[in-house]
Design an enzyme around this catalytic site. Structure first.
Site, PDB file in Angstrom:
ATOM      1  N   GLY A  32       0.882  -1.032  -0.104  1.00 49.52           N
ATOM      2  CA  GLY A  32       0.083   0.060   0.005  1.00 49.52           C
ATOM      3  C   GLY A  32       0.826   1.249   0.127  1.00 49.52           C
ATOM      4  O   GLY A  32       0.520   2.276  -0.803  1.00 49.52           O
ATOM      5  N   ARG A  88      -7.748  -2.977  -1.153  1.00 48.68           N
ATOM      6  CA  ARG A  88      -7.641  -2.032   0.079  1.00 48.68           C
ATOM      7  C   ARG A  88      -8.276  -0.585  -0.583  1.00 48.68           C
ATOM      8  O   ARG A  88      -7.715  -0.341  -1.704  1.00 48.68           O
ATOM      9  CB  ARG A  88      -6.216  -1.947   0.464  1.00 48.68           C
ATOM     10  CG  ARG A  88      -5.775  -3.038   1.032  1.00 48.68           C
ATOM     11  CD  ARG A  88      -4.112  -2.954   1.335  1.00 48.68           C
ATOM     12  NE  ARG A  88      -3.959  -2.234   2.386  1.00 48.68           N
ATOM     13  CZ  ARG A  88      -2.647  -1.790   3.003  1.00 48.68           C
ATOM     14  NH1 ARG A  88      -1.763  -2.812   2.494  1.00 48.68           N
ATOM     15  NH2 ARG A  88      -2.207  -0.923   3.830  1.00 48.68           N
ATOM     16  N   GLN A 129       1.360   7.779   4.678  1.00 45.94           N
ATOM     17  CA  GLN A 129       1.076   7.412   3.545  1.00 45.94           C
ATOM     18  C   GLN A 129       0.449   8.540   2.666  1.00 45.94           C
ATOM     19  O   GLN A 129       0.551   9.083   1.608  1.00 45.94           O
ATOM     20  CB  GLN A 129       0.415   6.277   3.271  1.00 45.94           C
ATOM     21  CG  GLN A 129       1.562   5.161   3.760  1.00 45.94           C
ATOM     22  CD  GLN A 129       0.640   3.693   3.685  1.00 45.94           C
ATOM     23  OE1 GLN A 129      -0.383   3.593   2.879  1.00 45.94           O
ATOM     24  NE2 GLN A 129       1.528   2.763   4.138  1.00 45.94           N
ATOM     25  N   ASP A 175       1.613  -0.231  12.829  1.00 48.99           N
ATOM     26  CA  ASP A 175       2.185  -1.659  12.314  1.00 48.99           C
ATOM     27  C   ASP A 175       2.318  -2.748  13.339  1.00 48.99           C
ATOM     28  O   ASP A 175       2.636  -3.751  13.118  1.00 48.99           O
ATOM     29  CB  ASP A 175       3.320  -1.451  11.597  1.00 48.99           C
ATOM     30  CG  ASP A 175       2.917  -0.699  10.243  1.00 48.99           C
ATOM     31  OD1 ASP A 175       1.756  -0.767   9.481  1.00 48.99           O
ATOM     32  OD2 ASP A 175       3.863  -0.051   9.645  1.00 48.99           O
ATOM     33  N   LYS A 233      -5.900  -3.096   6.309  1.00 45.55           N
ATOM     34  CA  LYS A 233      -4.345  -3.389   6.240  1.00 45.55           C
ATOM     35  C   LYS A 233      -4.537  -4.832   5.239  1.00 45.55           C
ATOM     36  O   LYS A 233      -5.442  -4.997   4.376  1.00 45.55           O
ATOM     37  CB  LYS A 233      -3.883  -3.684   7.530  1.00 45.55           C
ATOM     38  CG  LYS A 233      -3.558  -2.373   8.449  1.00 45.55           C
ATOM     39  CD  LYS A 233      -2.937  -1.291   7.746  1.00 45.55           C
ATOM     40  CE  LYS A 233      -2.486  -0.254   8.592  1.00 45.55           C
ATOM     41  NZ  LYS A 233      -1.619   0.724   7.828  1.00 45.55           N
ATOM     42  N   ARG A 256      -6.912  -6.936  10.385  1.00 42.87           N
ATOM     43  CA  ARG A 256      -5.947  -7.279  11.465  1.00 42.87           C
ATOM     44  C   ARG A 256      -6.607  -7.291  12.685  1.00 42.87           C
ATOM     45  O   ARG A 256      -6.430  -8.113  13.691  1.00 42.87           O
ATOM     46  CB  ARG A 256      -4.743  -6.189  11.525  1.00 42.87           C
ATOM     47  CG  ARG A 256      -3.799  -6.530  10.431  1.00 42.87           C
ATOM     48  CD  ARG A 256      -2.484  -5.625  10.510  1.00 42.87           C
ATOM     49  NE  ARG A 256      -1.757  -6.149   9.447  1.00 42.87           N
ATOM     50  CZ  ARG A 256      -0.677  -5.196   8.981  1.00 42.87           C
ATOM     51  NH1 ARG A 256      -0.587  -4.021   9.728  1.00 42.87           N
ATOM     52  NH2 ARG A 256      -0.039  -5.655   8.066  1.00 42.87           N
ATOM     53  N   ARG A 287       2.498  -9.285   9.175  1.00 44.34           N
ATOM     54  CA  ARG A 287       2.464  -9.031  10.536  1.00 44.34           C
ATOM     55  C   ARG A 287       1.596  -9.908  11.378  1.00 44.34           C
ATOM     56  O   ARG A 287       2.208 -10.382  12.516  1.00 44.34           O
ATOM     57  CB  ARG A 287       2.155  -7.583  10.631  1.00 44.34           C
ATOM     58  CG  ARG A 287       2.934  -6.616   9.841  1.00 44.34           C
ATOM     59  CD  ARG A 287       3.096  -5.080  10.587  1.00 44.34           C
ATOM     60  NE  ARG A 287       3.459  -4.409   9.713  1.00 44.34           N
ATOM     61  CZ  ARG A 287       4.968  -4.103   9.372  1.00 44.34           C
ATOM     62  NH1 ARG A 287       5.688  -4.827  10.087  1.00 44.34           N
ATOM     63  NH2 ARG A 287       5.191  -3.089   8.510  1.00 44.34           N
TER      64      ARG A 287
END
Length: 393
Positions: free
Chosen positions: A57, A85, A133, A278, A305, A309, A353
């Site tokens: 991303g 996304r 971002q 993150d 994400k 998540r 992750r």
């Protein structure tokens, strides 16, 4: 020409290299060092093919700013995860600047940029959410404009872009204003990339929750807009020391040491989320072994994400016997430092992750656990599985 040392072999950074090559930059690779010969803002070329941003991303959002600013026609796509996304958050400000971007319904990739002759118009853009971002996308687009584009943030987000490009930054009345325009010269640089704090966070948690641990991590980036998880863990009582603080270019770096500790419960506040986003999956693992109830709030962004998540965290914890309560924007975790963790079969949801967080949790299990689609870790940390072998042997 810029030289970058300690360039990661992980998939996302390698994807970024391939993408800038498609836009005309020349990249020379030599072990962990790369040399990039830039082509200037007027030299960006129309790619011969669709630009594949893979799973990243970050690559898609930052590259969108450059493509929009340059005025070339291009198509940005990604894998199945990235294609799910939403990108409306970057499409809207770029459209206000004059870019014409087509996307799937709801603002999902692929993103189709139409060729444009007129330069982008400057905007004064107040970030609706703290997002490095989004901020970087608008600033990179602004680098192509005659007049200054300003991005205003009331909650700090990662500042790597403005630091590296040496953009003008002012702070007034608790707000930060970052500016970009064509007149700003982008300096050629020789720099060394610090060790990734997000990767180090897995070992900070592993060392905290595992008996008789003593782990040293050298050369880790400790940019204060990036390492909120470090301070959250220390607030929980983690035994983490910071040594040999120094600079790598403009980025602060240090050596970290972590030892076993009995952790206290913690509340992660909404204002802490942007700079710990993150690390929240592995922080959730730490919370499972804290002495009491921990909560994360203001983290709805986790649902968008590489996987959902929040749902993935709930799944890996509950499968091992940890009591959790999921909310729309967070999660409540009932910790127990003396808990016996059940072995389990974890689905990474193809999320790097989540795969690594499940592995750290499995270190405490009473038997053999499995992590499915574990190769997802290669997106950001391809050495993870060999490193965990070293530490757990």
């Amino acid at each position: 020409t810029s030289v970058i040392e300690n360039y990661p072999v992980a998939e996302d950074p390698q994807t970024a290299l391939r993408c800038v090559e498609q836009l005309g930059a020349r990249v020379e690779r030599s072990d962990r060092q790369i040399t990039i010969s830039g082509i200037g803002r007027n030299g960006i070329k129309i790619p011969d093919d669709v630009i594949d941003c893979g799973n990243s991303g970050t690559v898609m959002r930052l590259l969108s700013g450059i493509v929009a600013g340059s005025g070339i026609s291009a198509v940005l796509t990604g894998d199945a995860s990235l294609s799910g996304r939403p990108m409306k958050r970057i499409i809207d400000p770029l459209a206000k600047m004059g870019a014409v971007i087509k996307a799937a319904e709801g603002g999902f990739p692929p993103l189709v940029f139409e060729k444009r002759v007129r330069p982008l118009q400057p905007i004064k853009f107040r970030l609706p959410v703290a997002s490095a971002q989004l901020k970087s996308c608008v600033l990179l687009a602004g680098l192509f404009g005659r007049d200054a584009t300003q991005v205003i943030e009331s909650v700090p987000s990662r500042n790597h872009t403005e630091t590296m490009l040496r953009l003008p930054v002012t702070v007034s009345a608790g707000e930060t204003v970052i500016s970009s325009r064509r007149a700003i010269e982008i300096p050629a640089q020789t720099l060394a990339i610090p060790g990734d704090f997000s990767a180090a966070a897995f070992w900070l948690v592993a060392g905290s929750i595992t008996k008789n641990s003593n782990i040293s991590i050298t050369g880790t980036g400790v940019n204060p807009t990036r390492c909120a998880a470090l301070h959250i863990l220390r607030r929980m009582g983690a035994d983490i020391t910071i040594n040999n603080e120094r600079k790598s270019g403009e980025e602060p770096v240090a050596d970290l040491k972590v030892r076993s500790a009995r952790l206290n419960p913690v509340e992660i506040r909404p204002d802490e989320i942007p700079n710990a986003i993150d690390e929240l999956p592995v922080l959730s693992v730490a919370m499972a072994f804290a002495d009491g109830v921990s909560r994360i709030t203001g983290a709805e962004e986790l649902r968008f994400k590489e996987s959902n998540r929040l749902a993935a965290i709930e799944a890996i914890l509950t499968s091992t016997g940890v009591k959790v309560e999921a909310q729309e924007d967070g999660i409540t975790i009932y910790g127990n430092p003396d808990r016996i963790v059940q072995s389990a079969r974890h689905d990474s949801c193809h999320d790097h992750r989540i795969a690594m967080s499940a592995a750290i949790l499995s270190l405490k299990a009473d038997g053999v656990s499995e992590v499915w689609n574990a190769d997802a870790a290669a997106v950001s940390y391809p050495e993870f599985w060999s490193d965990i072998d070293i530490l757990s042997s």
